[in-house]
Design an enzyme around this catalytic site. Structure first.
Site, mmCIF file in Angstrom:
data_model
loop_
_atom_site.group_PDB
_atom_site.id
_atom_site.type_symbol
_atom_site.label_atom_id
_atom_site.label_comp_id
_atom_site.label_asym_id
_atom_site.label_seq_id
_atom_site.Cartn_x
_atom_site.Cartn_y
_atom_site.Cartn_z
ATOM 1 N N ASP A 101 0.815 -1.227 0.000
ATOM 2 C CA ASP A 101 0.000 0.000 0.000
ATOM 3 C C ASP A 101 0.843 1.269 0.000
ATOM 4 O OD1 ASP A 101 -2.234 -1.685 0.241
ATOM 5 O OD2 ASP A 101 -2.009 -1.701 2.420
ATOM 6 N N LYS A 124 2.116 2.117 -5.060
ATOM 7 C CA LYS A 124 2.761 1.599 -6.277
ATOM 8 C C LYS A 124 1.881 1.801 -7.506
ATOM 9 C CE LYS A 124 3.251 -2.473 -4.496
ATOM 10 N NZ LYS A 124 2.848 -2.189 -3.123
ATOM 11 N N ASN A 145 -5.234 -10.277 -3.737
ATOM 12 C CA ASN A 145 -5.044 -9.698 -2.401
ATOM 13 C C ASN A 145 -4.560 -8.253 -2.550
ATOM 14 O OD1 ASN A 145 -2.664 -10.694 -3.517
ATOM 15 N ND2 ASN A 145 -1.808 -11.434 -1.606
ATOM 16 N N GLY A 193 -4.349 -4.416 -4.136
ATOM 17 C CA GLY A 193 -5.326 -3.443 -4.615
ATOM 18 C C GLY A 193 -4.594 -2.181 -4.998
ATOM 19 N N HIS A 194 -4.625 -1.851 -6.275
ATOM 20 C CA HIS A 194 -3.971 -0.628 -6.733
ATOM 21 C C HIS A 194 -5.032 0.397 -7.084
ATOM 22 C CE1 HIS A 194 -0.008 -2.795 -8.013
ATOM 23 N NE2 HIS A 194 -0.114 -2.599 -6.718
ATOM 24 N N GLN A 209 2.241 -6.116 -3.218
ATOM 25 C CA GLN A 209 2.518 -6.095 -1.768
ATOM 26 C C GLN A 209 3.811 -5.314 -1.480
ATOM 27 O OE1 GLN A 209 1.510 -9.527 -2.994
ATOM 28 N NE2 GLN A 209 -0.521 -8.702 -2.698
ATOM 29 N N ARG A 260 -10.418 -2.389 5.096
ATOM 30 C CA ARG A 260 -9.965 -2.317 6.489
ATOM 31 C C ARG A 260 -9.173 -1.031 6.731
ATOM 32 N NH1 ARG A 260 -6.758 -7.950 7.293
ATOM 33 N NH2 ARG A 260 -6.085 -7.455 5.198
#
Ligand code: IMP
Length: 420
Positions: A9, A12, A34, A36-37, A220, A298
């Protein structure tokens, strides 16, 4: 190559989107949905999980490489979402046949195992990523190329995996899977995905041989790497530079530049050590509406910049330049602590500990920087930044041992500029 230097996060997606303006191809090396961009272009906001954000640039082609794991229905959903917004993918997006599939029983194992771990949970995204990589390592996984098999053979192979899953599920307390809806879902996805399949390694080498400019995108971040992260609070793939080579089949000698993306502070989602975590900073950033996960929604854990961590990441990845994002998150602060060492039983550590449990017992040694207390979001050049913000960034660069390259002061493409 573009990689995250913290716990994911780092921004990127945004940096890749900007850099993709000068690239012909973007290869996604590892991970699954998993990740998320988030990319904002004008008023439009795109959240991509598997498809490289390069797809948002019309002249760019994309490869989801063999090191990635692909949820077929998830990928179809993403492709359809792009089509609905007028973004063409056929002939531009390619899926390596070598990539392993994430199937519904992997999600059942992921979620069931997390439930069982209780307080000791990893805090996974629940997308089945770990179990899919576990099957790959155990040599029982299905690969994307198998979506091209005859319908009967593909069904037979999936039914076989579900039968084994359901036998073990009874003992482990995992949810059992009904085969019929899964088979329907995968057969439908297979029809849509077949034209995208390719030999990912041959494609990568042909693209490189033709002299095209390639960006490799690592998902990641360094400390979620299964070997180099805060094990066991990690993901199940290699998020570092070595993993980007393994995942794509691009040899290390072909890599010319390693851009390490990092925030001007630190965040992580899920469990695990985070010694600069600070509730007040989290409160402030969440109150600004930032630092909520793009995959799970989250609230991310927030803390100060950890130079011990990033110095390790710079060395591990051979970073040639930094892309520092989210500077604007610190705009309102009078004082900004930066962790320069870890204190453990009266000793100062300059390297992060190997054991997560030891890491959790460390305390940060802080150097306090003066804040700039003015907005940076309007800056379009290095010289537009307040002097104290420039000093802060230069000090971080020195502490971690890599030069500043790109700076970002907001979500928009125009809020990105180069140092100097
Ligand atoms: P998994 O990858 O879903 O197995 O989750 C393992 C750990 O990696 C958890 O702490 C997740 O929150 C974290 N994680 C996985 N993907 C991302 C990401 O894209 N950004 C940040 N954290 C991630």
């Amino acid at each position: 190559m573009v990689l995250g230097l913290q716990w994911g996060d780092e921004g990127k997606g945004k940096i890749l989107d900007v850099m993709a303006g000068e690239a012909d191809w973007v290869f996604r090396a590892q991970g699954g949905n998993n990740a998320g961009h988030t990319v904002e272009i004008g008023r439009a906001k795109y959240v991509l999980h598997l498809v490289p954000s390069g797809i948002l640039r019309s002249g760019v082609s994309c490869l989801i490489a063999g090191g990635a794991v692909v949820d077929p229905a998830g990928l179809v959903g993403e492709i359809q979402g792009l089509h609905e917004r007028g973004i063409r993918t056929r002939g531009r997006l390619h899926l390596a046949s070598q990539a392993h599939l994430v199937l519904p029983h992997h999600r059942a194992v992921d979620q069931g195992s997390e439930k069982k771990r209780g307080q000791g949970k990893i805090g996974t995204t629940g997308r089945g990523i770990g179990p899919a990589y576990a099957d790959k390592a155990a040599r029982v996984g299905l690969r994307a190329g198998e979506l091209a098999l005859s319908a009967s053979e593909l069904s037979r192979r999936i039914r076989d995996r579900i039968r084994i899953h359901n036998t073990v599920a009874g003992i482990q307390g995992w949810e059992k899977i009904a085969p019929a809806p899964v088979l329907r879902e995968i057969q439908q996805a297979a029809k849509i995905l077949r034209p995208y399949l390719c030999d990912g390694v041959a494609l990568a080498h042909n693209v490189l041989a033709s002299g095209k400019k390639v960006l490799i995108e690592g998902a990641q971040g360094t400390f979620l790497d299964v070997d180099h992260g805060t094990y066991p609070y990690v993901t199940s793939s290699h998020c570092t530079a070595g993993g980007a080579c393994t995942g794509t089949g691009v040899p290390p000698t072909a890599i010319r530049k390693v851009v390490g993306v990092l925030k001007a502070y630190t965040t992580r989602v899920g469990s695990g050590p985070f010694i600069t975590e600070d509730g007040m900073l989290g409160h402030l950033l969440h109150g600004m509406g930032r630092e909520f996960g793009s995959t799970t929604g989250r609230a991310r854990r927030c803390g100060w910049f950890d130079a011990v961590l990033v110095r390790r990441a710079v060395r591990l990845n051979g970073v040639t330049e930094l892309a520092m994002t989210n500077l604007d998150g610190l705009d309102g602060l009078e004082k900004i602590p930066v962790c320069t060492g870890y204190r453990l039983k009266g000793k100062i550590l300059r390297e992060p500990p190997v054991e997560a449990s030891v890491w959790e017992r460390c305390r940060p040694v802080y150097r306090i920087f003066p804040g700039w207390c003015e907005p940076t979001t309007e800056a379009r050049h290095w010289r537009d930044l307040p002097a104290k913000a420039r000093s802060y960034l230069l000090a971080l660069s020195k502490l971690v041992g890599a030069p500043l390259g790109i700076l970002s002061v907001g979500a928009g493409r125009e809020q990105t500029f180069r140092h100097g």
